[in-house]
Scaffold this motif. Structure first.
Motif, short mmCIF file in Angstrom:
data_model
loop_
_atom_site.label_atom_id
_atom_site.label_comp_id
_atom_site.label_asym_id
_atom_site.label_seq_id
_atom_site.Cartn_x
_atom_site.Cartn_y
_atom_site.Cartn_z
N ALA A 168 4.08 16.07 18.94
CA ALA A 168 3.98 17.21 18.02
C ALA A 168 4.54 16.86 16.64
N ARG A 169 5.43 15.88 16.57
CA ARG A 169 6.03 15.49 15.30
C ARG A 169 5.30 14.32 14.63
N MET A 170 4.47 13.66 15.38
CA MET A 170 3.83 12.44 14.87
C MET A 170 2.58 12.77 14.07
N ARG A 171 2.23 11.85 13.17
CA ARG A 171 0.94 11.94 12.48
C ARG A 171 -0.08 11.15 13.30
N ILE A 172 -1.19 11.80 13.59
CA ILE A 172 -2.23 11.19 14.40
C ILE A 172 -3.54 11.25 13.62
N SER A 173 -4.27 10.16 13.62
CA SER A 173 -5.51 10.11 12.84
C SER A 173 -6.62 9.47 13.65
N LEU A 174 -7.84 9.75 13.24
CA LEU A 174 -9.01 9.13 13.85
C LEU A 174 -9.67 8.23 12.82
N ASP A 175 -9.72 6.95 13.12
CA ASP A 175 -10.45 5.92 12.36
C ASP A 175 -9.82 5.53 11.02
N ARG A 176 -9.07 6.42 10.38
CA ARG A 176 -8.39 6.10 9.13
C ARG A 176 -6.89 5.92 9.39
N VAL A 177 -6.23 5.16 8.52
CA VAL A 177 -4.78 5.03 8.67
C VAL A 177 -4.13 6.41 8.54
N PRO A 178 -3.08 6.67 9.32
CA PRO A 178 -2.45 8.00 9.29
C PRO A 178 -1.41 8.14 8.18
N VAL A 179 -1.43 7.22 7.23
CA VAL A 179 -0.49 7.24 6.10
C VAL A 179 -1.29 7.27 4.81
N GLN A 180 -0.61 7.58 3.72
CA GLN A 180 -1.27 7.69 2.43
C GLN A 180 -1.27 6.36 1.68
N VAL A 181 -2.42 5.76 1.57
CA VAL A 181 -2.60 4.58 0.73
C VAL A 181 -3.14 5.09 -0.60
N PRO A 182 -2.58 4.68 -1.75
CA PRO A 182 -3.03 5.22 -3.04
C PRO A 182 -4.55 5.18 -3.19
N SER A 183 -5.13 6.28 -3.65
CA SER A 183 -6.58 6.38 -3.74
C SER A 183 -7.20 5.35 -4.68
N PHE A 184 -6.45 4.92 -5.69
CA PHE A 184 -7.03 3.98 -6.64
C PHE A 184 -7.27 2.60 -6.03
N THR A 185 -6.66 2.34 -4.86
CA THR A 185 -6.85 1.02 -4.26
C THR A 185 -8.29 0.79 -3.82
N ARG A 186 -9.05 1.87 -3.67
CA ARG A 186 -10.45 1.70 -3.27
C ARG A 186 -11.25 0.97 -4.35
N PHE A 187 -10.74 0.95 -5.58
CA PHE A 187 -11.44 0.27 -6.66
C PHE A 187 -10.97 -1.17 -6.85
N LEU A 188 -9.96 -1.55 -6.10
CA LEU A 188 -9.40 -2.89 -6.24
C LEU A 188 -10.09 -3.88 -5.30
N PRO A 189 -10.13 -5.15 -5.67
CA PRO A 189 -10.58 -6.16 -4.72
C PRO A 189 -9.55 -6.27 -3.60
N ARG A 190 -9.88 -6.96 -2.56
CA ARG A 190 -9.02 -6.99 -1.38
C ARG A 190 -7.61 -7.55 -1.61
N PRO A 191 -7.44 -8.67 -2.27
CA PRO A 191 -6.08 -9.23 -2.37
C PRO A 191 -5.04 -8.28 -2.95
N PRO A 192 -5.32 -7.54 -4.04
CA PRO A 192 -4.28 -6.64 -4.58
C PRO A 192 -3.99 -5.44 -3.68
N VAL A 193 -4.86 -5.16 -2.71
CA VAL A 193 -4.63 -4.02 -1.82
C VAL A 193 -3.53 -4.34 -0.80
N LEU A 194 -3.35 -5.62 -0.50
CA LEU A 194 -2.44 -6.03 0.55
C LEU A 194 -1.04 -5.43 0.43
N PRO A 195 -0.36 -5.52 -0.72
CA PRO A 195 1.01 -4.98 -0.77
C PRO A 195 1.08 -3.48 -0.56
N PHE A 196 0.03 -2.75 -0.95
CA PHE A 196 0.04 -1.30 -0.74
C PHE A 196 -0.02 -0.97 0.74
#
Length: 252
Positions: A168-196
């Motif tokens: 009941a306290r946990m975040r549960i998701s289907l197919d997507r990560v259950p945490v917030q990755v900054p939305s702007f990372t979708r515009f980045l190439p793969r390598p810079p996404v890694l630290p986020f």
């Protein structure tokens, strides 16, 4: 009550699944290579099948699967590489060989890197460094998603031996990560996404007990988690800790 078959019941996650399945009054069977590794208090409450999943004929695996409502695979390690991929292939093939009405619900184990990071469908396992170790999760997913079996894949971050928080306290998701990755990372190439992604992994360090509870709470055929990758994370604002992660960050 369900007839539950647990593969890898002597492993870290497998023991929690076995304990909780017994406590929930399921009819529990366990497949293990070495029955003596299963604690005596559990061994006397389950039907034990001694077998090496890597060598037992697939037809024999199918026979074990047939009389159960659910098969929960907690066996195998991603660090075993192709050995892990071959193991999952054997399990899926055994399930597929059964008539449709005899096929149990099945849970497989992946990792948080198998979940989508954004609406482009990119995953942690596609990122540099992570792919080198966690590619078996991708290979297993590609195999599992092709089957008509009623599957679901649990995709937590690193798991630890801690008291459960409760679903009941946990975040549960289907197919997507259950945490917030900054939305702007979708515009980045793969390598810079890694630290986020890496920064968010501690939010997905969950207890084995909570992971086991999530699997056992979702055994209904064609339920809401059917044919989905399932993410699990701590409450917002909470970060877990695992010694090896703290020493050298790496993704699950």
């Amino acid at each position: 009550m369900s007839r539950v078959l647990i593969l890898g019941a002597t492993g870290s996650l497998g023991r929690y699944v076995t304990q909780q399945a017994i406590a929930a009054n399921h009819a529990v069977s366990a497949v293990v290579r070495t029955p003596s590794k299963l604690p005596a208090e559990l061994r006397e409450k389950v039907v034990v099948h001694q077998a090496d999943l890597a060598t037992k004929p697939v037809s024999d695996l199918a026979t074990m699967f047939r009389d159960h409502d659910a098969v929960l695979n907690t066996a195998g390690l991603v660090t075993e590489g192709q050995v892990f991929v071959d193991l999952v292939e054997r399990i899926v093939t055994g399930l597929e060989s059964l008539p449709h009405n005899d096929r149990p619900v099945c849970w497989f184990l992946g990792g948080a890197a198998l979940l989508d990071l954004d609406d482009r469908g990119r995953r942690g396992v596609d990122l540099p460094r992570i792919a080198a170790t966690y590619w078996p999760h991708r290979a297993n997913f590609e195999r599992i998603r092709q089957t008509a079996v009623d599957w679901r894949i649990l995709c937590p971050g690193p798991m630890v031996h801690q008291q459960p928080l409760g679903l009941a306290r946990m975040r549960i998701s289907l197919d997507r990560v259950p945490v917030q990755v900054p939305s702007f990372t979708r515009f980045l190439p793969r390598p810079p996404v890694l630290p986020f992604f890496v920064y968010r992994v501690p939010e997905m360090i969950v207890s084995y007990a909570d992971a086991a509870a999530l699997m056992l709470a979702n055994l209904t055929p064609s339920g809401e988690m059917s044919r989905h990758r399932v993410g699990l994370a701590l409450p917002v604002g909470t970060r877990g800790r695992k010694a090896q992660w703290a020493a050298r960050p790496k993704a699950a």
